[in-house]
Design a protein around this motif. Structure first.
Motif, PDB file in Angstrom:
ATOM      1  N   GLY A  42       0.806  -1.202   0.000  1.00 25.51           N
ATOM      2  CA  GLY A  42       0.000   0.000   0.000  1.00 25.51           C
ATOM      3  C   GLY A  42       0.844   1.258   0.000  1.00 25.51           C
ATOM      4  N   LEU A  43       0.191   2.376  -0.319  1.00 21.30           N
ATOM      5  CA  LEU A  43       0.848   3.682  -0.280  1.00 21.30           C
ATOM      6  C   LEU A  43      -0.219   4.733  -0.146  1.00 21.30           C
ATOM      7  N   PRO A  69       0.541  15.177   9.743  1.00 24.67           N
ATOM      8  CA  PRO A  69       0.372  14.595   8.408  1.00 24.67           C
ATOM      9  C   PRO A  69       1.657  13.888   7.973  1.00 24.67           C
ATOM     10  N   LEU A  70       1.490  12.700   7.375  1.00 28.43           N
ATOM     11  CA  LEU A  70       2.626  11.876   6.963  1.00 28.43           C
ATOM     12  C   LEU A  70       2.340  11.226   5.614  1.00 28.43           C
ATOM     13  N   GLU A  71       3.381  11.069   4.815  1.00 26.51           N
ATOM     14  CA  GLU A  71       3.278  10.257   3.607  1.00 26.51           C
ATOM     15  C   GLU A  71       3.468   8.795   3.992  1.00 26.51           C
ATOM     16  N   MET A  72       2.611   7.919   3.461  1.00 25.81           N
ATOM     17  CA  MET A  72       2.797   6.482   3.627  1.00 25.81           C
ATOM     18  C   MET A  72       3.631   6.043   2.433  1.00 25.81           C
ATOM     19  N   HIS A  91       3.484  -3.423   8.339  1.00 26.17           N
ATOM     20  CA  HIS A  91       4.684  -2.615   8.561  1.00 26.17           C
ATOM     21  C   HIS A  91       4.656  -1.452   7.587  1.00 26.17           C
ATOM     22  N   ALA A  92       5.174  -0.307   8.054  1.00 24.93           N
ATOM     23  CA  ALA A  92       5.091   0.888   7.227  1.00 24.93           C
ATOM     24  C   ALA A  92       6.336   1.747   7.351  1.00 24.93           C
ATOM     25  N   VAL A  93       6.655   2.415   6.252  1.00 28.06           N
ATOM     26  CA  VAL A  93       7.668   3.461   6.232  1.00 28.06           C
ATOM     27  C   VAL A  93       6.926   4.750   5.930  1.00 28.06           C
ATOM     28  N   LEU A 116      -4.306   0.167  -2.055  1.00 27.42           N
ATOM     29  CA  LEU A 116      -3.766  -1.149  -1.729  1.00 27.42           C
ATOM     30  C   LEU A 116      -3.838  -2.088  -2.917  1.00 27.42           C
ATOM     31  N   TYR A 117      -2.892  -3.003  -2.927  1.00 29.25           N
ATOM     32  CA  TYR A 117      -2.960  -4.187  -3.783  1.00 29.25           C
ATOM     33  C   TYR A 117      -2.940  -5.374  -2.832  1.00 29.25           C
ATOM     34  N   VAL A 118      -3.893  -6.291  -2.995  1.00 33.52           N
ATOM     35  CA  VAL A 118      -4.003  -7.453  -2.115  1.00 33.52           C
ATOM     36  C   VAL A 118      -4.028  -8.708  -2.968  1.00 33.52           C
TER      37      VAL A 118
END
Length: 140
Positions: A42-43, A69-72, A91-93, A116-118
């Protein structure tokens, strides 16, 4: 290493709902679609986040909260069952406006925008407590 060969089954793309919780939406999607195991990417962006750091000596998760505010930048994880319910191990950056990044186990985040891609697996995976690590892991 323990392993299990799996086949890919259904594939989905999804847009997360603005204002909803990132991880909760993945778990609700899995429940709605009957997805028992999957991998996802995801992003997007979030309005806030809580990440967890697992201390291997204490065998405890410690939270860090970010109310900004944050960029995923990158979100990866899997879906499997934990106590009979879908669990999105996520998990995320994430990055700030100045480009600094941090990462960890995503506990929660308010979605600004998310995609998302699942990919579903053809296997049932149920997490179980692992004595050696103190974590709920796949017992393959």
């Amino acid at each position: 290493m323990d392993y299990l060969e799996v086949e890919g089954a259904r594939e989905f793309v999804a847009r997360l709902e603005h204002g909803g919780d990132w991880r909760t939406q993945i778990e609700a999607f899995a429940a709605d679609e009957g997805v028992e195991s999957a991998f996802f990417f995801g992003l997007g962006a979030v309005q806030d986040a809580e990440i967890l750091y697992y201390d291997q000596d204490d065998e405890e998760y410690y939270p860090e909260t970010f109310d900004e505010p944050l960029e995923m930048a990158a979100c990866v994880g899997n879906v499997s069952a934990l106590d009979g319910e879908p669990f999105a191990h996520t998990h995320a950056v994430m990055s700030r406006a100045d480009g600094t990044t941090f990462a960890g186990h995503l506990d929660s985040a308010t979605v600004f925008a998310g995609e998302l891609y699942v990919r579903e697996f053809d296997a049932e995976l149920e997490r179980a407590f692992d004595e050696e690590t103190g974590l709920d892991l796949w017992p393959l």
